[in-house]
Design a protein around this motif. Structure first.
Motif, PDB file in Angstrom:
ATOM      1  N   ASN A  54      92.257  20.346  57.313  1.00  0.00           N
ATOM      2  CA  ASN A  54      91.770  21.456  56.507  1.00  0.00           C
ATOM      3  C   ASN A  54      91.328  22.574  57.419  1.00  0.00           C
TER       4      ASN A  54
ATOM      5  N   SER B 110      92.614  26.942  58.389  1.00  0.00           N
ATOM      6  CA  SER B 110      93.264  28.221  58.092  1.00  0.00           C
ATOM      7  C   SER B 110      94.680  28.035  57.563  1.00  0.00           C
ATOM      8  N   SER B 111      95.176  29.094  56.935  1.00  0.00           N
ATOM      9  CA  SER B 111      96.529  29.104  56.391  1.00  0.00           C
ATOM     10  C   SER B 111      97.564  28.874  57.494  1.00  0.00           C
ATOM     11  N   GLU B 112      97.429  29.627  58.585  1.00  0.00           N
ATOM     12  CA  GLU B 112      98.402  29.521  59.687  1.00  0.00           C
ATOM     13  C   GLU B 112      98.455  28.106  60.245  1.00  0.00           C
TER      14      GLU B 112
ATOM     15  N   SER C 234      97.447  25.317  58.903  1.00  0.00           N
ATOM     16  CA  SER C 234      97.922  24.308  57.958  1.00  0.00           C
ATOM     17  C   SER C 234      99.441  24.336  57.851  1.00  0.00           C
ATOM     18  N   LYS C 235     100.037  25.535  57.925  1.00  0.00           N
ATOM     19  CA  LYS C 235     101.508  25.628  57.899  1.00  0.00           C
ATOM     20  C   LYS C 235     102.109  24.932  59.113  1.00  0.00           C
TER      21      LYS C 235
ATOM     22  N   ILE D 277     100.671  21.681  50.999  1.00  0.00           N
ATOM     23  CA  ILE D 277      99.448  22.420  51.307  1.00  0.00           C
ATOM     24  C   ILE D 277      98.745  22.732  49.991  1.00  0.00           C
TER      25      ILE D 277
ATOM     26  N   PHE E  72      95.474  24.841  48.393  1.00  0.00           N
ATOM     27  CA  PHE E  72      94.509  25.890  48.706  1.00  0.00           C
ATOM     28  C   PHE E  72      93.298  25.744  47.812  1.00  0.00           C
TER      29      PHE E  72
ATOM     30  N   THR F 139      89.733  27.711  47.848  1.00  0.00           N
ATOM     31  CA  THR F 139      89.063  28.827  48.512  1.00  0.00           C
ATOM     32  C   THR F 139      87.874  28.359  49.324  1.00  0.00           C
TER      33      THR F 139
ATOM     34  N   TYR G 280      92.438  25.808  53.419  1.00  0.00           N
ATOM     35  CA  TYR G 280      93.762  25.216  53.163  1.00  0.00           C
ATOM     36  C   TYR G 280      93.714  23.762  53.613  1.00  0.00           C
TER      37      TYR G 280
END
Length: 75
Positions: free
Chosen positions: A10, A12-14, A16-17, A34, A36, A38, A41
């Motif tokens: 868990n 950040s978006s980057e 997690s990708k 993934i 999300f 808030t 991620y």
């Protein structure tokens, strides 16, 4: 009946990708996604029918992702 899942990350978006892509490359047999929530991620894997099945998989996954935990989503 809600399946159990394993959360391997868990953050950040980057990140997690990156983790998701890396995980899928190494583990073609698992379902991985993934989620999300808030502002975090999360990378969730698998649809394990029982806690025992999830725990069996968790032991393998922890070798590479030591922070992995079992979760049981509400939906």
């Amino acid at each position: 009946n809600n399946p159990f899942k394993i959360q391997i990350f868990n953050g950040s978006s980057e990140e997690s990708k990156k983790i998701l892509i890396q995980f899928k490359k190494e583990n073609k047999d698992y379902d991985a996604t993934i989620v999300f929530s808030t502002p975090i991620y999360k990378v969730w894997i698998g649809n394990f029918k029982s806690r025992i099945e999830a725990e069996r998989n968790l032991n393998l996954i922890k070798k590479k992702y030591p922070n992995a935990i079992i979760i049981k989503p509400n939906k």
